[in-house]
Design a protein around this motif. Structure first.
Motif, PDB file in Angstrom:
ATOM      1  N   ILE A  66       0.867  -0.977  -0.321  1.00 56.22           N
ATOM      2  CA  ILE A  66       0.554   0.397   0.163  1.00 56.22           C
ATOM      3  C   ILE A  66       0.949   1.015  -0.291  1.00 56.22           C
ATOM      4  O   ILE A  66       1.683   0.948   0.548  1.00 56.22           O
ATOM      5  N   GLY A  67      -0.077   2.265  -0.699  1.00 52.59           N
ATOM      6  CA  GLY A  67       1.058   4.072  -0.682  1.00 52.59           C
ATOM      7  C   GLY A  67       1.682   3.344  -2.337  1.00 52.59           C
ATOM      8  O   GLY A  67       1.420   2.995  -3.267  1.00 52.59           O
ATOM      9  N   GLY A  68       1.785   5.385  -2.479  1.00 50.78           N
ATOM     10  CA  GLY A  68       2.048   5.437  -3.771  1.00 50.78           C
ATOM     11  C   GLY A  68       0.733   4.943  -5.440  1.00 50.78           C
ATOM     12  O   GLY A  68      -0.768   5.540  -5.060  1.00 50.78           O
ATOM     13  N   ILE A  69       1.282   3.953  -5.984  1.00 53.79           N
ATOM     14  CA  ILE A  69       0.055   3.797  -7.025  1.00 53.79           C
ATOM     15  C   ILE A  69      -0.588   2.584  -6.587  1.00 53.79           C
ATOM     16  O   ILE A  69      -1.651   2.036  -7.192  1.00 53.79           O
ATOM     17  N   TYR A  70       0.559   2.238  -5.361  1.00 52.03           N
ATOM     18  CA  TYR A  70      -0.708   0.960  -5.245  1.00 52.03           C
ATOM     19  C   TYR A  70      -1.934   0.935  -3.983  1.00 52.03           C
ATOM     20  O   TYR A  70      -1.703   1.360  -3.261  1.00 52.03           O
ATOM     21  N   LYS A  72      -4.334   2.713  -4.227  1.00 54.82           N
ATOM     22  CA  LYS A  72      -4.823   3.850  -3.921  1.00 54.82           C
ATOM     23  C   LYS A  72      -5.923   4.058  -3.748  1.00 54.82           C
ATOM     24  O   LYS A  72      -6.757   4.880  -2.384  1.00 54.82           O
ATOM     25  N   PRO A  73      -7.346   3.160  -4.457  1.00 49.90           N
ATOM     26  CA  PRO A  73      -8.940   3.156  -4.036  1.00 49.90           C
ATOM     27  C   PRO A  73      -9.213   3.351  -2.350  1.00 49.90           C
ATOM     28  O   PRO A  73      -9.560   3.729  -1.681  1.00 49.90           O
ATOM     29  N   VAL A  74      -8.286   1.997  -2.141  1.00 49.37           N
ATOM     30  CA  VAL A  74      -7.988   1.865  -0.014  1.00 49.37           C
ATOM     31  C   VAL A  74      -7.451   2.745   0.977  1.00 49.37           C
ATOM     32  O   VAL A  74      -7.966   3.069   0.954  1.00 49.37           O
ATOM     33  N   VAL A  75      -6.724   4.007   0.295  1.00 52.59           N
ATOM     34  CA  VAL A  75      -6.662   4.711   0.696  1.00 52.59           C
ATOM     35  C   VAL A  75      -6.757   5.417   0.049  1.00 52.59           C
ATOM     36  O   VAL A  75      -7.616   6.825   1.965  1.00 52.59           O
ATOM     37  N   LEU A  76      -7.010   6.758  -0.778  1.00 55.47           N
ATOM     38  CA  LEU A  76      -7.904   7.648  -1.002  1.00 55.47           C
ATOM     39  C   LEU A  76      -9.697   7.265  -0.028  1.00 55.47           C
ATOM     40  O   LEU A  76     -10.004   7.957   0.388  1.00 55.47           O
ATOM     41  N   GLY A  77     -10.141   6.390   0.027  1.00 50.36           N
ATOM     42  CA  GLY A  77     -11.490   5.580   0.268  1.00 50.36           C
ATOM     43  C   GLY A  77     -10.589   6.182   1.809  1.00 50.36           C
ATOM     44  O   GLY A  77     -12.226   7.176   2.509  1.00 50.36           O
ATOM     45  N   ASN A  78      -9.975   5.060   3.111  1.00 50.24           N
ATOM     46  CA  ASN A  78      -9.681   5.663   3.971  1.00 50.24           C
ATOM     47  C   ASN A  78     -10.040   7.111   4.174  1.00 50.24           C
ATOM     48  O   ASN A  78      -9.705   7.701   5.428  1.00 50.24           O
ATOM     49  N   LEU A  79      -8.715   7.540   3.443  1.00 49.64           N
ATOM     50  CA  LEU A  79      -8.513   9.051   3.779  1.00 49.64           C
ATOM     51  C   LEU A  79      -9.912  10.231   3.321  1.00 49.64           C
ATOM     52  O   LEU A  79      -9.729  10.980   4.474  1.00 49.64           O
ATOM     53  N   PHE A 115      -3.282   8.453   7.016  1.00 50.39           N
ATOM     54  CA  PHE A 115      -3.135   7.958   5.336  1.00 50.39           C
ATOM     55  C   PHE A 115      -2.735   8.778   4.370  1.00 50.39           C
ATOM     56  O   PHE A 115      -2.003   8.380   3.040  1.00 50.39           O
ATOM     57  N   THR A 116      -2.839  10.146   4.924  1.00 58.19           N
ATOM     58  CA  THR A 116      -1.962  10.966   3.717  1.00 58.19           C
ATOM     59  C   THR A 116      -0.816  10.785   3.863  1.00 58.19           C
ATOM     60  O   THR A 116      -0.138  10.204   2.433  1.00 58.19           O
ATOM     61  N   LEU A 117      -0.071  10.555   4.810  1.00 59.15           N
ATOM     62  CA  LEU A 117       1.741  10.046   4.167  1.00 59.15           C
ATOM     63  C   LEU A 117       1.854   9.006   3.513  1.00 59.15           C
ATOM     64  O   LEU A 117       2.885   8.662   2.714  1.00 59.15           O
ATOM     65  N   VAL A 118       0.923   8.254   3.859  1.00 57.76           N
ATOM     66  CA  VAL A 118       0.674   6.238   3.002  1.00 57.76           C
ATOM     67  C   VAL A 118       1.111   6.952   1.717  1.00 57.76           C
ATOM     68  O   VAL A 118       1.132   5.922   1.011  1.00 57.76           O
ATOM     69  N   MET A 119      -0.291   7.824   1.289  1.00 56.10           N
ATOM     70  CA  MET A 119      -0.887   8.365  -0.589  1.00 56.10           C
ATOM     71  C   MET A 119       0.811   8.874  -1.039  1.00 56.10           C
ATOM     72  O   MET A 119       0.521   8.081  -1.837  1.00 56.10           O
ATOM     73  N   ASN A 122       6.600   6.007  -1.033  1.00 52.12           N
ATOM     74  CA  ASN A 122       6.385   5.146  -1.898  1.00 52.12           C
ATOM     75  C   ASN A 122       6.790   3.301  -1.424  1.00 52.12           C
ATOM     76  O   ASN A 122       7.999   3.699  -0.950  1.00 52.12           O
ATOM     77  N   PRO A 123       5.742   2.711  -1.641  1.00 57.35           N
ATOM     78  CA  PRO A 123       6.409   1.515  -1.227  1.00 57.35           C
ATOM     79  C   PRO A 123       7.069   0.627  -1.263  1.00 57.35           C
ATOM     80  O   PRO A 123       7.878  -0.294  -0.558  1.00 57.35           O
ATOM     81  N   LEU A 124       7.790   0.567  -2.587  1.00 60.28           N
ATOM     82  CA  LEU A 124       8.723  -0.087  -2.835  1.00 60.28           C
ATOM     83  C   LEU A 124      10.070   0.293  -2.534  1.00 60.28           C
ATOM     84  O   LEU A 124      10.543  -0.001  -3.031  1.00 60.28           O
ATOM     85  N   SER A 125      10.209   1.953  -1.666  1.00 60.97           N
ATOM     86  CA  SER A 125      11.641   2.300  -1.941  1.00 60.97           C
ATOM     87  C   SER A 125      12.676   1.521  -0.581  1.00 60.97           C
ATOM     88  O   SER A 125      13.853   1.465  -0.989  1.00 60.97           O
ATOM     89  N   ASN A 126      11.570   1.016  -0.379  1.00 68.40           N
ATOM     90  CA  ASN A 126      12.389   0.197   1.031  1.00 68.40           C
ATOM     91  C   ASN A 126      12.936  -1.042   0.915  1.00 68.40           C
ATOM     92  O   ASN A 126      13.963  -1.609   1.016  1.00 68.40           O
ATOM     93  N   SER A 127      12.522  -1.572   0.041  1.00 69.64           N
ATOM     94  CA  SER A 127      12.165  -3.242  -0.004  1.00 69.64           C
ATOM     95  C   SER A 127      13.322  -3.317  -1.320  1.00 69.64           C
ATOM     96  O   SER A 127      13.093  -4.091  -2.130  1.00 69.64           O
ATOM     97  N   THR A 128      13.137  -2.311  -2.453  1.00 71.26           N
ATOM     98  CA  THR A 128      14.241  -2.167  -3.186  1.00 71.26           C
ATOM     99  C   THR A 128      15.309  -1.875  -3.886  1.00 71.26           C
ATOM    100  O   THR A 128      16.215  -1.570  -4.562  1.00 71.26           O
ATOM    101  N   LYS A 129      16.119  -1.685  -2.790  1.00 75.70           N
ATOM    102  CA  LYS A 129      17.640  -1.382  -2.080  1.00 75.70           C
ATOM    103  C   LYS A 129      17.983  -2.045  -2.365  1.00 75.70           C
ATOM    104  O   LYS A 129      18.308  -3.167  -2.092  1.00 75.70           O
TER     105      LYS A 129
END
Length: 132
Positions: A66-70, A72-79, A115-119, A122-129
């Motif tokens: 979750i985060g960025g484009i992943y 996104k409907p879940v994050v935006l709905g909650n936000l 939720f704003t911070l999550v939106m 980038n959830p991949l920034s930590n896992s793709t280093k």
């Protein structure tokens, strides 16, 4: 950014509110000082159903990326939910102060910010280093 805690805590809060609205609408209307007419009770039950639906969505999505484009409907709905309820609670607090309203207002503010911070993350920034 880890989102499991965010979605889990949001799901628990919404689940508790949803169960209360669904199963004890008469008691809630009495506590709020609202006439427990049939339309009031059915509206509280409908709102309880909406909260339970959001709780289930958050609970079953808590392990997903979750985060960025992943997701996104879940994050935006909650936000949107948390921002709108936050402003409604602020307006009510301006009219009449209650400690429980202050607690809910702060909780909704916290979830809206989170939720704003999550939106915006980038959830991949930590896992793709790359490791050296």
């Amino acid at each position: 950014m880890k989102t499991k805690w965010l979605l889990s805590s949001s799901a628990v809060m919404m689940g508790l509110l949803g169960l209360a609205g669904t199963f004890i609408p008469e008691e809630i209307s009495t506590i709020l000082g609202i006439d427990p007419s049939p339309i009031t009770l059915i509206l509280l039950q409908i709102i309880g159903g909406l909260y339970l639906g959001f709780a289930m969505l958050n609970w079953f999505t808590r392990s997903a990326l979750i985060g960025g484009i992943y997701n996104k409907p879940v994050v935006l709905g909650n936000l949107m939910h948390h921002i709108i309820v936050f402003f409604a609670l602020i307006r009510q607090l301006a009219d009449q102060f209650h400690f429980i309203l202050l607690i809910f207002t702060l909780a909704y503010l916290g979830f809206a910010v989170w939720f704003t911070l999550v939106m915006r993350s980038n959830p991949l920034s930590n896992s793709t280093k790359k490791s050296d």
